[in-house]
Design a protein around this motif. Structure first.
Motif, short mmCIF file in Angstrom:
data_model
loop_
_atom_site.label_atom_id
_atom_site.label_comp_id
_atom_site.label_asym_id
_atom_site.label_seq_id
_atom_site.Cartn_x
_atom_site.Cartn_y
_atom_site.Cartn_z
N ASN A 61 0.84 -1.21 0.00
CA ASN A 61 0.00 0.00 0.00
C ASN A 61 0.87 1.25 0.00
OD1 ASN A 61 -2.19 1.71 0.10
ND2 ASN A 61 -2.62 1.39 2.27
N PRO A 62 1.57 1.51 -1.11
CA PRO A 62 2.46 2.68 -1.16
C PRO A 62 1.71 4.00 -1.27
CG PRO A 62 2.44 1.57 -3.27
CD PRO A 62 1.66 0.69 -2.34
N ARG A 63 0.42 3.96 -1.49
CA ARG A 63 -0.45 5.15 -1.46
C ARG A 63 0.01 6.25 -2.42
NH1 ARG A 63 -1.23 7.73 3.36
NH2 ARG A 63 -3.47 7.84 3.03
N GLY A 64 0.25 5.82 -3.65
CA GLY A 64 0.60 6.78 -4.69
C GLY A 64 2.09 7.03 -4.85
N LEU A 65 2.89 6.44 -3.99
CA LEU A 65 4.34 6.59 -4.07
C LEU A 65 4.96 5.32 -4.64
CD1 LEU A 65 5.15 8.13 -0.57
CD2 LEU A 65 4.98 9.36 -2.74
N LYS A 66 6.21 5.40 -5.06
CA LYS A 66 6.98 4.20 -5.31
C LYS A 66 7.28 3.54 -3.95
CE LYS A 66 9.32 5.89 -9.47
NZ LYS A 66 10.64 6.20 -10.09
N PRO A 67 7.32 2.22 -3.89
CA PRO A 67 7.63 1.57 -2.62
C PRO A 67 8.92 2.09 -1.98
CG PRO A 67 6.80 -0.05 -4.16
CD PRO A 67 6.96 1.23 -4.93
N THR A 68 9.93 2.33 -2.80
CA THR A 68 11.20 2.80 -2.24
C THR A 68 11.06 4.20 -1.65
OG1 THR A 68 11.82 3.50 -4.48
CG2 THR A 68 12.70 1.39 -3.70
N ALA A 69 10.17 5.01 -2.21
CA ALA A 69 9.96 6.36 -1.67
C ALA A 69 9.30 6.28 -0.30
CB ALA A 69 9.11 7.20 -2.62
N LEU A 70 8.35 5.35 -0.13
CA LEU A 70 7.71 5.20 1.17
C LEU A 70 8.71 4.64 2.19
CD1 LEU A 70 5.31 5.46 2.97
CD2 LEU A 70 4.41 3.31 2.06
N VAL A 71 9.56 3.73 1.75
CA VAL A 71 10.60 3.21 2.65
C VAL A 71 11.51 4.35 3.10
CG1 VAL A 71 12.67 1.76 2.78
CG2 VAL A 71 10.55 0.84 1.82
N GLU A 72 11.80 5.29 2.22
CA GLU A 72 12.62 6.44 2.61
C GLU A 72 11.93 7.25 3.71
OE1 GLU A 72 13.44 8.68 -0.89
OE2 GLU A 72 14.80 7.18 -1.73
N ARG A 73 10.61 7.38 3.62
CA ARG A 73 9.87 8.08 4.68
C ARG A 73 10.01 7.33 6.01
NH1 ARG A 73 4.03 10.29 2.44
NH2 ARG A 73 4.84 11.70 0.82
N PHE A 74 9.96 6.00 5.93
CA PHE A 74 10.12 5.22 7.15
C PHE A 74 11.53 5.40 7.73
CE2 PHE A 74 6.79 2.03 5.39
CZ PHE A 74 5.77 2.86 5.80
N VAL A 75 12.52 5.50 6.85
CA VAL A 75 13.88 5.75 7.30
C VAL A 75 13.97 7.08 8.04
CG1 VAL A 75 16.26 6.22 6.54
CG2 VAL A 75 14.99 4.31 5.55
N GLU A 76 13.24 8.07 7.56
CA GLU A 76 13.23 9.38 8.23
C GLU A 76 12.68 9.26 9.65
OE1 GLU A 76 11.00 11.96 5.73
OE2 GLU A 76 12.51 11.99 4.12
N LEU A 77 11.67 8.42 9.84
CA LEU A 77 11.12 8.20 11.19
C LEU A 77 12.14 7.51 12.08
CD1 LEU A 77 7.46 7.05 10.39
CD2 LEU A 77 8.20 9.26 11.28
N VAL A 78 12.91 6.59 11.51
CA VAL A 78 13.97 5.94 12.28
C VAL A 78 15.00 6.98 12.70
CG1 VAL A 78 15.80 4.20 12.26
CG2 VAL A 78 13.65 3.75 11.06
N ALA A 79 15.37 7.85 11.78
CA ALA A 79 16.36 8.88 12.09
C ALA A 79 15.87 9.80 13.20
CB ALA A 79 16.70 9.68 10.84
N GLU A 80 14.58 10.15 13.16
CA GLU A 80 14.02 11.00 14.23
C GLU A 80 14.11 10.30 15.57
OE1 GLU A 80 10.06 12.11 13.27
OE2 GLU A 80 10.60 13.09 11.39
N ARG A 81 13.85 9.00 15.58
CA ARG A 81 13.91 8.24 16.84
C ARG A 81 15.35 8.12 17.33
NH1 ARG A 81 9.55 6.81 20.19
NH2 ARG A 81 10.28 5.16 21.58
#
Length: 271
Positions: free
Chosen positions: A177-197
């Protein structure tokens, strides 16, 4: 997101933080499942975000729809989101995605002992993106409309066979469910959440001159005791600091520099 939606998401994150120490990956999977339900029904999204309806009514709707189908924690999260205000119907889905990913990140952090767990999760996500980014065939296969979500998820996990459980949940979400994004782009967003943590585990220290090892050891012990965890310290030299030390951990700044103290004294005298 903007304005009212940002405020609602911030409040939702605060509520979620209270239960994060005890949750499992099941909560992340449930929130992603609810997200899929909302994404499949524009009418449901509108009903749960209609600004003309009282928040209590929208909360009751969410509980009727999901009670008994998800855990009590997941139901509470969804009901609270429904009771909140959103600028656009899509924003409630964006919030669910963020909260689901936040749960997965927090579980990886807790189960692997802190910063090491976050670094491992980050590496797993990076590895997936590197493998997919290097193959046009894989990129096409992961967005093939005729392929089932299960098939795409299975393919994705074969690419990172050593990935941890949290990474698997996030990667499967990105391809199903990439919701309009490429899967790799959504994974990059998840990486940003990891970085914030990760910022919660890193102390950025600025000093006017290099510390001795003994000073660093004392600083390490003091900060670890203050924050209740083993922080990773990075030291930067700023000759203009004059003296003292400035420490930033997450959003918190401990500033004991001479310049800061002089500035405070001047403000007191001027006032």
């Amino acid at each position: 997101m903007a304005g009212v939606s940002d405020e609602s998401l911030a409040a939702a994150k605060e509520r979620l933080a209270a239960v994060l120490p005890n949750v499992t990956l099941r909560l992340a999977e449930e929130l992603f499942g609810v997200l899929g339900t909302l994404d499949s029904s524009a009418g449901l999204r509108r009903s749960m975000t209609d600004p003309s309806r009282p928040g209590k009514d929208k909360e009751a709707l969410a509980r009727r729809l999901f009670s008994g189908k998800v855990s009590a924690d997941a139901e509470s999260v969804v009901a609270s989101l429904a009771a909140s205000r959103w600028a656009k119907p899509r924003d409630i889905g964006d919030a669910l995605e963020t909260l689901g990913a936040t749960v997965a990140v927090a579980v990886a952090e807790r189960d692997a002992g802190g910063l090491g767990g976050l670094e491992g999760l980050e590496n797993d996500l990076f590895t997936f993106n590197q493998v997919v980014g290097g193959s046009h065939d894989l990129q096409r296969a992961l967005v093939e409309p005729q392929a089932s979500d299960e098939a795409k998820g299975a393919l994705a996990l074969k690419l990172v066979p050593r990935a941890g459980e949290a990474a698997k949940v996030l990667i499967q979400q990105a391809v199903s469910n990439p919701r309009g994004l490429k899967p790799t782009a959504l994974v990059e967003r998840f990486v940003e959440l990891v970085a914030e943590r990760q910022e919660r585990w890193i102390a950025y220290v600025t000093v006017s001159r290099p510390f001795s090892q003994q000073q660093l050891d004392r600083l390490q012990a003091g900060l670890d005791g203050l924050y209740g965890r083993n922080l990773k310290i990075t030291v930067d030299i700023d000759r203009q600091l004059v003296g003292g030390v400035r420490v930033k951990v997450g959003d918190e700044v401990i500033d004991a520099s001479v310049i800061t103290r002089l500035g405070e004294l001047r403000r007191q005298l001027a006032g």
